[in-house]
Write a protein that holds these residues in place. Structure first.
Motif, PDB file in Angstrom:
ATOM      1  N   TYR A   1      30.356  -9.537  75.967  1.00 30.93           N
ATOM      2  CA  TYR A   1      29.568  -9.886  74.780  1.00 30.93           C
ATOM      3  C   TYR A   1      29.191  -8.656  73.946  1.00 30.93           C
ATOM      4  N   THR A   2      29.456  -7.458  74.484  1.00 28.11           N
ATOM      5  CA  THR A   2      29.090  -6.229  73.764  1.00 28.11           C
ATOM      6  C   THR A   2      30.274  -5.562  73.075  1.00 28.11           C
ATOM      7  N   LEU A   3      31.495  -6.066  73.293  1.00 30.26           N
ATOM      8  CA  LEU A   3      32.699  -5.398  72.797  1.00 30.26           C
ATOM      9  C   LEU A   3      33.141  -5.950  71.436  1.00 30.26           C
ATOM     10  N   PRO A   4      33.647  -5.075  70.552  1.00 25.99           N
ATOM     11  CA  PRO A   4      34.216  -5.544  69.283  1.00 25.99           C
ATOM     12  C   PRO A   4      35.615  -6.111  69.515  1.00 25.99           C
ATOM     13  N   GLU A   5      36.055  -6.971  68.612  1.00 22.01           N
ATOM     14  CA  GLU A   5      37.399  -7.526  68.729  1.00 22.01           C
ATOM     15  C   GLU A   5      38.431  -6.436  68.441  1.00 22.01           C
ATOM     16  N   SER A   6      39.631  -6.594  68.997  1.00 27.42           N
ATOM     17  CA  SER A   6      40.722  -5.649  68.752  1.00 27.42           C
ATOM     18  C   SER A   6      41.041  -5.570  67.265  1.00 27.42           C
ATOM     19  N   PRO A   7      41.076  -4.354  66.691  1.00 23.40           N
ATOM     20  CA  PRO A   7      41.375  -4.234  65.256  1.00 23.40           C
ATOM     21  C   PRO A   7      42.769  -4.727  64.896  1.00 23.40           C
ATOM     22  N   ARG A   8      43.729  -4.564  65.796  1.00 23.87           N
ATOM     23  CA  ARG A   8      45.084  -5.029  65.492  1.00 23.87           C
ATOM     24  C   ARG A   8      45.152  -6.555  65.477  1.00 23.87           C
ATOM     25  N   PHE A   9      44.390  -7.206  66.353  1.00 25.70           N
ATOM     26  CA  PHE A   9      44.317  -8.670  66.290  1.00 25.70           C
ATOM     27  C   PHE A   9      43.683  -9.110  64.972  1.00 25.70           C
ATOM     28  N   LEU A  10      42.664  -8.379  64.534  1.00 25.15           N
ATOM     29  CA  LEU A  10      41.998  -8.728  63.274  1.00 25.15           C
ATOM     30  C   LEU A  10      42.946  -8.597  62.086  1.00 25.15           C
TER      31      LEU A  10
ATOM     32  N   GLU B   1      41.245  -7.671  57.468  1.00 27.25           N
ATOM     33  CA  GLU B   1      41.390  -6.218  57.390  1.00 27.25           C
ATOM     34  C   GLU B   1      40.052  -5.499  57.218  1.00 27.25           C
ATOM     35  N   ASP B   2      39.103  -6.111  56.545  1.00 31.61           N
ATOM     36  CA  ASP B   2      37.799  -5.466  56.365  1.00 31.61           C
ATOM     37  C   ASP B   2      37.114  -5.249  57.709  1.00 31.61           C
ATOM     38  N   LEU B   3      37.155  -6.261  58.575  1.00 36.83           N
ATOM     39  CA  LEU B   3      36.569  -6.127  59.913  1.00 36.83           C
ATOM     40  C   LEU B   3      37.354  -5.106  60.740  1.00 36.83           C
ATOM     41  N   ALA B   4      38.687  -5.133  60.607  1.00 37.56           N
ATOM     42  CA  ALA B   4      39.521  -4.184  61.343  1.00 37.56           C
ATOM     43  C   ALA B   4      39.203  -2.754  60.921  1.00 37.56           C
ATOM     44  N   ARG B   5      38.981  -2.532  59.619  1.00 38.99           N
ATOM     45  CA  ARG B   5      38.655  -1.206  59.114  1.00 38.99           C
ATOM     46  C   ARG B   5      37.347  -0.703  59.731  1.00 38.99           C
ATOM     47  N   LYS B   6      36.354  -1.571  59.844  1.00 42.12           N
ATOM     48  CA  LYS B   6      35.077  -1.177  60.430  1.00 42.12           C
ATOM     49  C   LYS B   6      35.239  -0.762  61.889  1.00 42.12           C
TER      50      LYS B   6
ATOM     51  N   PRO C   1      36.750   7.867  64.020  1.00 42.02           N
ATOM     52  CA  PRO C   1      36.297   8.317  62.699  1.00 42.02           C
ATOM     53  C   PRO C   1      37.090   9.491  62.137  1.00 42.02           C
ATOM     54  N   ASP C   2      37.747  10.258  63.005  1.00 45.52           N
ATOM     55  CA  ASP C   2      38.495  11.435  62.540  1.00 45.52           C
ATOM     56  C   ASP C   2      39.944  11.110  62.185  1.00 45.52           C
ATOM     57  N   GLU C   3      40.372   9.869  62.389  1.00 54.28           N
ATOM     58  CA  GLU C   3      41.756   9.509  62.111  1.00 54.28           C
ATOM     59  C   GLU C   3      41.870   8.767  60.781  1.00 54.28           C
ATOM     60  N   ASP C   4      43.097   8.645  60.311  1.00 50.58           N
ATOM     61  CA  ASP C   4      43.384   8.021  59.015  1.00 50.58           C
ATOM     62  C   ASP C   4      43.449   6.501  59.182  1.00 50.58           C
ATOM     63  N   THR C   5      42.348   5.835  58.864  1.00 54.59           N
ATOM     64  CA  THR C   5      42.289   4.380  59.024  1.00 54.59           C
ATOM     65  C   THR C   5      43.307   3.678  58.134  1.00 54.59           C
ATOM     66  N   ASP C   6      43.467   4.166  56.905  1.00 53.69           N
ATOM     67  CA  ASP C   6      44.428   3.547  55.985  1.00 53.69           C
ATOM     68  C   ASP C   6      45.838   3.585  56.561  1.00 53.69           C
ATOM     69  N   ARG C   7      46.174   4.693  57.227  1.00 54.39           N
ATOM     70  CA  ARG C   7      47.510   4.804  57.827  1.00 54.39           C
ATOM     71  C   ARG C   7      47.673   3.773  58.948  1.00 54.39           C
ATOM     72  N   HIS C   8      46.631   3.632  59.792  1.00 54.68           N
ATOM     73  CA  HIS C   8      46.686   2.651  60.866  1.00 54.68           C
ATOM     74  C   HIS C   8      46.933   1.252  60.312  1.00 54.68           C
ATOM     75  N   LEU C   9      46.162   0.887  59.291  1.00 49.62           N
ATOM     76  CA  LEU C   9      46.294  -0.448  58.709  1.00 49.62           C
ATOM     77  C   LEU C   9      47.667  -0.628  58.074  1.00 49.62           C
ATOM     78  N   ARG C  10      48.163   0.419  57.400  1.00 47.64           N
ATOM     79  CA  ARG C  10      49.470   0.340  56.762  1.00 47.64           C
ATOM     80  C   ARG C  10      50.580   0.153  57.794  1.00 47.64           C
ATOM     81  N   GLU C  11      50.519   0.906  58.905  1.00 51.12           N
ATOM     82  CA  GLU C  11      51.545   0.793  59.942  1.00 51.12           C
ATOM     83  C   GLU C  11      51.559  -0.602  60.569  1.00 51.12           C
ATOM     84  N   ILE C  12      50.368  -1.176  60.776  1.00 56.12           N
ATOM     85  CA  ILE C  12      50.298  -2.518  61.353  1.00 56.12           C
ATOM     86  C   ILE C  12      50.884  -3.540  60.385  1.00 56.12           C
ATOM     87  N   ARG C  13      50.525  -3.424  59.086  1.00 58.86           N
ATOM     88  CA  ARG C  13      51.062  -4.353  58.089  1.00 58.86           C
ATOM     89  C   ARG C  13      52.579  -4.243  58.004  1.00 58.86           C
TER      90      ARG C  13
END
Length: 478
Positions: A201-210, A216-221, A228-240
């Motif tokens: 009940y304390t864990l966030p959902e997997s960003p890739r599942f989101l 994508e807004d929830l996945a970005r969060k 925080p030190d990595e390129d979130t936009d790159r992660h989202l782009r690679e998944i898409r």
């Protein structure tokens, strides 16, 4: 970023916490699957079981594991990784109570089957979740926490078995509240089951599942909070891009392909899973107490050996965690295959010298220590390689759109293989222990050649990059 810098980069504390929390399912996996070890003989006496029924009562949980692993992929892909964790925790809890208070062999078998469903769920969700929340440069280490949690669970189960049996004067003796010690062995699993449920009940959902679900807004969060030190936009782009590639290839989330009805990468995952079990590792844990009693050790000595073996497994898993992101997956797997083949061959030779028949056998002279050393060398070889690294690979080789279902199918194959080995061992061992261990040695040798020719290196790649290594030539690429 260079490999050296990658392997020494700081891991965000939140990522470590999420990986550890996700791996609690692995702890329950190990605990629930091994707690039966110290209770086998007492169960057999309590319900007057034959050898065949005893083997089935031990192995039936593995059928539940196969079903749970297969269903886990469907649940995780439809509802998410976290809901699947919660369901697994509930199944663990009711199984612990049901098995502990079983009143007949069929009642016992039913609750073992329910527990198996929970183990199967955990075996899929934990590696999928950990892989999906881990930064690429430490994914191998964090994904290996699944195996560390499994081995810790095995250790906790065997230790609690030994404590209950020793304190009560035997597994069949009455203990707290007049309840036999073997029943307390099963009831103890309720404690980590409750803990797992609370943690989920304390864990966030997997960003890739989101992202797959279009959130994508929830996945970005989530990405921003865990890396925080990595390129979130790159992660989202690679998944898409990976999702779009699947759609262009006409896959659209399907496991089907041209290789005997499945995609080639799914068969690679299945083969890795089956080979991991066909080397006979779980025989050491499920039947170790009975096995060592058969070669001359007392119950308390056999339980101590089992506990020592599980501690060894934990320590070598830590070695694998330290090395997996430094030297890669392939070298470790290949070295482990060699170590397993040699040690299993030594065990076959040791038991070839046994005197007596059936379970009434002894190992003369130095062959007893040889068998004990070989068994632990085997555990070391497996625990430092095929134990943790198969889970690492299963978590990273499948495309995001099919990851949970493909991992579920591979894990289901693993549990079916586990069932076959566990159920067949008593019969095969009664016929010929040397031939049994020689067969496991052959599968260990086969694992070497499979990795050599079919498994590429995935170290240091993102999940989306790693999956491209397993795309057949001529497939559509973006």
């Amino acid at each position: 970023m260079s490999t050296d810098k990658q392997t020494t980069a700081r891991i965000p504390k939140r990522v470590i916490w999420l990986a550890l929390a996700g791996a609690v399912g692995g702890f329950l996996f190990g605990f629930d699957s091994s707690v039966v070890n110290g209770a086998v003989d007492a169960m057999k006496d309590e319900f007057a079981l034959s050898e065949a029924v005893t083997g089935f009562a031990v192995a039936v949980a593995l059928l539940g594991c196969a079903a749970g692993a297969y269903l886990a992929g469907k649940v995780a892909d439809r509802y998410g990784r976290i809901p699947a964790m919660k369901l697994g925790a509930l199944l663990f809890f009711v199984s612990a109570l049901g098995t502990g208070f079983a009143f007949s062999v069929w009642d016992l078998i039913f609750w073992r089957l329910v527990g198996g469903l929970g183990i199967g769920l955990a075996s899929v969700i934990a590696p999928a979740y950990i892989s999906e929340i881990s930064p690429r440069h430490v994914r191998g280490r964090l994904a290996s926490l699944q195996q560390l949690a499994i081995t810790t669970g095995i250790f906790a189960a065997l230790l609690s078995d030994a404590l209950f049996a020793t304190s009560a004067g035997g597994a069949h003796q009455a203990f707290w509240l007049g309840i036999e010690a073997w029943r307390w062995m099963f009831l103890a699993a309720a404690v980590p089951a409750v803990l797992y449920g609370v943690i989920s009940y304390t864990l966030p959902e997997s960003p890739r599942f989101l992202v797959v679900q279009g959130k994508e807004d929830l996945a970005r969060k989530v990405f921003d909070s865990i890396a925080p030190d990595e390129d979130t936009d790159r992660h989202l782009r690679e998944i898409r891009e990976a999702i779009e590639e699947d759609q262009l290839a006409g896959l659209k989330g399907s496991l089907r392909g041209k290789s005997f009805g499945l995609q080639a990468v799914v068969w690679i995952g299945i083969t890795l899973s089956v080979l991991q079990q066909f080397v006979g590792i779980n025989v050491i844990f499920y039947y170790s107490t009975t096995l060592w009693k058969a070669v001359g050790f007392q119950e308390k000595d056999s339980l101590a050996i089992s506990v020592a073996t599980s501690v060894t497994n934990i320590l070598v898993t830590l070695v694998a965690i330290a090395l997996v992101d430094r030297i890669g997956r392939r070298p470790i797997l290949l070295a482990g295959s060699v170590g397993m083949a040699v040690s299993l061959g030594a065990m076959a030779l040791a038991f070839a010298s046994a005197t007596g028949t059936g379970s009434d056998i002894t190992l003369p002279g130095a062959w007893g220590p040889v068998a004990l050393v070989a068994a632990n060398v085997f555990v070391i070889s497996f625990g430092a390689s095929w134990g943790p690294l198969v889970w690492v690979l299963l978590g990273e080789i499948f495309p995001a759109r099919i990851r949970a279902r493909a991992l579920g199918l591979a894990a289901a194959a693993q549990w079916i293989a586990n069932f076959a080995i566990t159920l067949s061992f008593p019969v095969m061992a009664a016929g010929s222990l040397p031939l049994t261990y020689a067969m496991y040695a052959l599968f260990a040798a086969a694992s070497f050649f499979f990795v050599m020719y079919k498994v590429p290196e995935t170290n240091g790649m993102s999940l989306e990059q790693a999956e491209t290594l397993f795309v057949p030539k001529g497939s559509v690429k973006v």
